[in-house]
Structures are given as C-alpha cells and as structure tokens.
Write a protein that holds these residues in place. Structure first.
Motif, mmCIF file in Angstrom:
data_model
loop_
_atom_site.group_PDB
_atom_site.id
_atom_site.type_symbol
_atom_site.label_atom_id
_atom_site.label_comp_id
_atom_site.label_asym_id
_atom_site.label_seq_id
_atom_site.Cartn_x
_atom_site.Cartn_y
_atom_site.Cartn_z
ATOM 1 N N GLU A 40 0.832 -1.216 0.000
ATOM 2 C CA GLU A 40 0.000 0.000 0.000
ATOM 3 C C GLU A 40 0.860 1.257 0.000
ATOM 4 O O GLU A 40 0.567 2.240 -0.699
ATOM 5 N N LEU A 41 1.980 1.214 0.769
ATOM 6 C CA LEU A 41 2.898 2.358 0.772
ATOM 7 C C LEU A 41 3.524 2.567 -0.607
ATOM 8 O O LEU A 41 3.671 3.692 -1.091
ATOM 9 N N GLY A 42 3.876 1.452 -1.269
ATOM 10 C CA GLY A 42 4.464 1.550 -2.606
ATOM 11 C C GLY A 42 3.493 2.159 -3.597
ATOM 12 O O GLY A 42 3.874 2.991 -4.435
ATOM 13 N N GLU A 43 2.214 1.714 -3.505
ATOM 14 C CA GLU A 43 1.207 2.266 -4.420
ATOM 15 C C GLU A 43 0.976 3.749 -4.154
ATOM 16 O O GLU A 43 0.813 4.547 -5.084
ATOM 17 N N SER A 44 0.999 4.125 -2.854
ATOM 18 C CA SER A 44 0.813 5.532 -2.494
ATOM 19 C C SER A 44 1.970 6.392 -3.011
ATOM 20 O O SER A 44 1.770 7.489 -3.528
ATOM 21 N N ILE A 45 3.187 5.846 -2.900
ATOM 22 C CA ILE A 45 4.363 6.580 -3.398
ATOM 23 C C ILE A 45 4.295 6.728 -4.908
ATOM 24 O O ILE A 45 4.642 7.775 -5.472
ATOM 25 N N THR A 46 3.825 5.686 -5.609
ATOM 26 C CA THR A 46 3.700 5.759 -7.072
ATOM 27 C C THR A 46 2.735 6.867 -7.477
ATOM 28 O O THR A 46 3.003 7.654 -8.406
ATOM 29 N N GLU A 47 1.589 6.924 -6.768
ATOM 30 C CA GLU A 47 0.605 7.979 -7.067
ATOM 31 C C GLU A 47 1.184 9.368 -6.774
ATOM 32 O O GLU A 47 1.005 10.318 -7.549
ATOM 33 N N GLN A 48 1.883 9.463 -5.655
ATOM 34 C CA GLN A 48 2.464 10.764 -5.271
ATOM 35 C C GLN A 48 3.562 11.179 -6.242
ATOM 36 O O GLN A 48 3.746 12.362 -6.538
#
Length: 398
Positions: A279-287
């Motif tokens: 979830e953190l990786g996906e959030s970083i990708t979006e950011q």
C-alpha cells in the motif's frame, strides 16, 4: 530349531547378516519336516530382517507366505502375531497407512481373543505410525489406549500375585490345622502317660504347645504384613506411572499448540507487513506522478527500498525455523521427491501445508493470486502428480 533360536538371538542383537544365515538354514530344515507353524515363524523373522535391509519385495514375499500359512493352519493368536509383524515390516518401509491397515485387523483379533500383550503392542505401533503421519491428536488417543491396556495387564499381574499369596496363606492355614491335630494327639498321649511322667513332664508338654502356637501366629502375621506391603507398592507404582503418562501427554500437546501459534502469528505478520509495504508503494507511485523530477527521484528511491523489504528473506528464515519444529523432515521429503525444487517451490509448499488460501498465499509471497495458481500448477508437475490428484491433499499428507 537350534538354527531358528540362534537366528532369533542375532535378530534381537540387530546382527542381520548372521541372523539371515541361521534362519535360512532353519527354513531349509523346516521345509523338509513340513511343520507349518515353524515355517511361518521363520518367514516372519526373515521378513523383519529384509525390511531392515530395505529389500521390499523379498520382505513382502515372506510376509505373504507366513500369513497364508497361519490363516490355514494357525490359531487366532498366531494370526494376530503374524499381522503385527506385517505392520512392523511396513512401518520399517515407512508405509504407515498400510501398516495401520494390518494393525486394524490385528487389534480386532487380539480384542476378540483377549490377547492383551498383542493389543497393547499394536496400539503403541499405531500411535508411532500416526506421529510419523503428523496426525498427533489421533496418535495421542492410540497411545492412551496402549497405556490403558498396559495398566490392565499390570493389574492382572498384581491380581495373580495376590492370588499366589492367598494360596500360600491357605497352605499355611492348613499346616496350622495339621499341627493342631498333631498337638491334640500329643495331648492325648501325654494324658495317657500323665501318671507315669508326672507333673513336670505335663508342664513341659504344655509349654511346647503354647510356644508352637505363638510361633505360628507370628508366621501368619508376617505373611499378612508382606501381603499388604506388596499391595501398597503395586498401587503406588501404578499411580506414579499414570501421573508420568499424563504429564508427558500434556507436555507434548502444549508444545505442539505453542509452536503452531508461533507459526500462525509469524505468517500473519508477514501478510500484514507485505500488505502495508504494498500500500505504501502504491501511495508513493501515485504521489510520484504529481511531483517534480527531483522529488520523483527521491520517491522512487524510497519505493525501491520498500520493494527490497517485500523480497527480504529474513522473515522466511524465521518462518521456516518455526515450520520445521512442527513439520520435521518436511523439506527433506520434498527434496527427495524432486531435488531440483526452487526456494519458491519450498515456500509455496509450506504455505499449502498450512492450508492457506490463494489470497493469503499471494499476500505472503508478494505476488498475484493468478501467479500463485500458475506456481501451484508448475509445482504439481514437478512432483509428478496426476491431473486428478489434489496438490493440497498431497502436501498436507506428506
């Protein structure tokens, strides 16, 4: 018979070559005499030897010959012994389910004819087979049955001992009665000779009578005391064994429960960690999509570190440690089936052993459920399973 006895002694000493040599000599002689009971006895011993030497076909051949003879000529007790030997041989070959089938029949016959020693031995072997099959709960039940029969045999032994002492006591009573009769004869004789022997002789005779009676009373009292002491010791021994058995069973059960909880907790932690890192990786990708190039570069660096965390082997090493404490030799068995299995194959097999779903397995391994399906299909081929065979059932029974 001398050859047979020498061979049996060597077998008990685990000197299998010497045992085989003498038993084969005995077999040759028994074939000449045509005695079916002795033939089956030698066949049983030879089957055990060849199972120890890992010669499967030879061992099974001798087993079949023994059982065939005893079913035709032997008593039910002989058949029970032969079936128990068959179970031991298949246990040596690690064919635990087949061993238990023979034990089922053996137990039924032993129970019918009240063959306590064979019943206790069969329950114990059944328990050992179930432990090898990782069926611990059933193993404990059969072990309890073994101890119950053993306790019953101990009780029977105690009763026989008690009967022996009672017989001795009755003999002592009869001896006492005989002595009383003799004493009466002495009294009568003394009475007849009273005028001749005088008052002194009469006093001596009465003194002897009193002394003999007192001696017999002391002897009877000692017999009773010894009898009560033996009964007390036997009772204490039975109680001590029962307490020891209960303590061992509780310790085994507690250890299995504790290790299972450790393993489950660690697997759940791996799932939660991987889910959080994903979830953190996906959030970083979006950011990262919304950031300037310099910030995007730093975010990508953090994302790579998270991905490294997802692929770390430390969690797997700890999981493997807990897993092997409960499922001893599991990975060795897999390796013996196919030495070319990969580390991912071992991981997938372990999670399958824990009966994890596709979704749970995917979370722990950090792959998609479809990838898990494909990995299971490839593992099934590596283990040479048929299309209609279940990989999950095969792994759980391994």
């Amino acid at each position: 018979t001398s050859y047979k006895n020498i061979g049996t002694v060597y077998l008990e000493q685990e000197k299998y070559e010497e045992a085989e040599n003498y038993l084969l000599r005995a077999l040759e002689k028994y074939k000449e005499t045509g005695n079916p009971y002795f033939l089956s006895n030698v066949y049983n011993d030879l089957a055990v030897i060849y199972s120890k030497k890992n010669e499967y076909e030879t061992a099974v051949d001798y087993l079949n010959k023994s059982v065939s003879i005893l079913k035709k000529y032997g008593s039910k007790e002989d058949v029970a012994i032969a079936l128990n030997v068959s179970a031991e041989v298949y246990k040596n070959f690690k064919e635990y389910n087949l061993s238990n089938k023979y034990l089922d029949t053996c137990i039924a016959i032993a129970d019918e004819i009240k063959f306590g020693l064979m019943l206790q031995r069969s329950y114990k072997t059944y328990s050992e087979n179930l432990i090898a099959l990782k069926k611990y709960e059933k193993a404990i039940n059969y072990l309890k049955k073994s101890y119950e029969v053993k306790d019953s045999l101990l009780s029977e032994k105690f009763n026989n001992k008690l009967a022996e002492f009672e017989a001795k006591y009755k003999t002592a009573q009869k001896e006492k009665e005989i002595i009383k009769l003799k004493d009466r004869e002495l009294l009568e004789e003394a009475y007849k000779n009273l005028l001749l022997t005088g008052i002194i002789s009469l006093t001596i005779i009465f003194g002897l009578i009193i002394f003999r009676i007192q001696t017999k009373r002391k002897k009877d009292s000692e017999i009773q005391r010894q009898k009560a002491l033996i009964r007390l010791k036997e009772t204490e021994l039975i109680k001590a064994k029962l307490k020891q058995k209960e303590a061992e069973e509780k310790k085994l059960k507690d250890e299995i429960e504790f290790k299972t909880k450790q393993l489950t907790a660690h697997a759940l932690n791996m799932m939660q960690k991987n889910k959080l890192l994903k979830e953190l990786g996906e959030s970083i990708t979006e950011q990262s999509k919304k950031s300037n190039p310099e910030t995007r570069k730093e975010l990508n660096k953090i994302k790579r570190q998270l991905e490294n965390g997802l692929n770390a082997d430390k969690d797997w090493d700890l999981f493997k440690k807990y897993f092997e404490q409960i499922n001893e030799s599991f990975f060795d068995k897999l390796k013996s089936l196919n030495p070319k299995l990969t580390s991912n194959d071992y991981k997938l097999s372990a999670l399958c052993k824990l009966n994890m779903s596709l979704k749970e397995t995917a979370s722990v391994l950090n792959i998609s459920p479809d990838s898990v399906k494909n990995a299971r299909y490839r593992l099934k081929k590596k283990l040479r399973l048929k299309e209609d065979e279940s990989l999950s059932d095969f792994i759980r029974n391994l």
